[in-house]
Design a protein around this motif. Sequence first.
Motif, PDB file in Angstrom:
ATOM      1  N   ALA A  77       0.804  -1.220   0.000  1.00  0.00           N
ATOM      2  CA  ALA A  77       0.000   0.000   0.000  1.00  0.00           C
ATOM      3  C   ALA A  77       0.841   1.275   0.000  1.00  0.00           C
ATOM      4  O   ALA A  77       0.325   2.341  -0.289  1.00  0.00           O
ATOM      5  CB  ALA A  77      -0.953   0.009   1.186  1.00  0.00           C
ATOM      6  N   ARG A 120      -7.633  -9.114  -5.456  1.00  0.00           N
ATOM      7  CA  ARG A 120      -7.739  -7.690  -5.129  1.00  0.00           C
ATOM      8  C   ARG A 120      -8.101  -7.530  -3.658  1.00  0.00           C
ATOM      9  O   ARG A 120      -8.793  -8.359  -3.079  1.00  0.00           O
ATOM     10  CB  ARG A 120      -8.828  -7.023  -5.981  1.00  0.00           C
ATOM     11  N   ARG A 167      -3.048  -1.216  -8.848  1.00  0.00           N
ATOM     12  CA  ARG A 167      -3.618  -1.124  -7.506  1.00  0.00           C
ATOM     13  C   ARG A 167      -5.142  -1.160  -7.553  1.00  0.00           C
ATOM     14  O   ARG A 167      -5.744  -0.735  -8.531  1.00  0.00           O
ATOM     15  CB  ARG A 167      -3.179   0.174  -6.826  1.00  0.00           C
ATOM     16  N   TRP A 168      -5.717  -1.665  -6.479  1.00  0.00           N
ATOM     17  CA  TRP A 168      -7.158  -1.653  -6.276  1.00  0.00           C
ATOM     18  C   TRP A 168      -7.389  -1.194  -4.852  1.00  0.00           C
ATOM     19  O   TRP A 168      -6.830  -1.780  -3.917  1.00  0.00           O
ATOM     20  CB  TRP A 168      -7.739  -3.054  -6.510  1.00  0.00           C
ATOM     21  N   VAL A 208      -4.163  -0.631  -2.858  1.00  0.00           N
ATOM     22  CA  VAL A 208      -3.301  -1.769  -2.529  1.00  0.00           C
ATOM     23  C   VAL A 208      -2.973  -2.520  -3.821  1.00  0.00           C
ATOM     24  O   VAL A 208      -3.846  -2.753  -4.660  1.00  0.00           O
ATOM     25  CB  VAL A 208      -3.986  -2.716  -1.517  1.00  0.00           C
ATOM     26  N   ARG A 209      -1.713  -2.892  -3.963  1.00  0.00           N
ATOM     27  CA  ARG A 209      -1.286  -3.598  -5.177  1.00  0.00           C
ATOM     28  C   ARG A 209      -1.980  -4.950  -5.302  1.00  0.00           C
ATOM     29  O   ARG A 209      -2.217  -5.632  -4.310  1.00  0.00           O
ATOM     30  CB  ARG A 209       0.230  -3.761  -5.160  1.00  0.00           C
ATOM     31  N   GLU A 210      -2.332  -5.310  -6.536  1.00  0.00           N
ATOM     32  CA  GLU A 210      -2.953  -6.595  -6.808  1.00  0.00           C
ATOM     33  C   GLU A 210      -1.909  -7.706  -6.731  1.00  0.00           C
ATOM     34  O   GLU A 210      -0.710  -7.464  -6.909  1.00  0.00           O
ATOM     35  CB  GLU A 210      -3.600  -6.597  -8.189  1.00  0.00           C
TER      36      GLU A 210
END
Length: 98
Positions: free
Chosen positions: A8, A81, A58-59, A62-64
């Motif tokens: 994140a 996700r 990111r979603w 936060v990185r996928e």
Amino acid sequence: SASVVHLAGPEEEDLIVRGEGEMQGGNVVLFWVFRPTPHGYVLALTAPAHDLEVKRKRWRGVREIEMSGETAVMFTAVQFRWDGKRFVKFRERSNDMR
């Protein structure tokens, strides 16, 4: 074994743990992803796979994460996700090996 990653942001230290020894098979290993909270780390994802890749995309900030594996006839990749509490399956794709 474990690695510190920043899912994140650069201030946050997430952990990805990869099973070794009896925690791995011929073509698969167990992975755990832990996220920090004010009360310590919480388990955010666990699954068996051959590979785990932290994506740039990111979603919700936060990185996928993508986990993949293959057999003699099939390649499968699953994208996860962040839903605010844990990583959930977003998309799965499978291709025949050629």
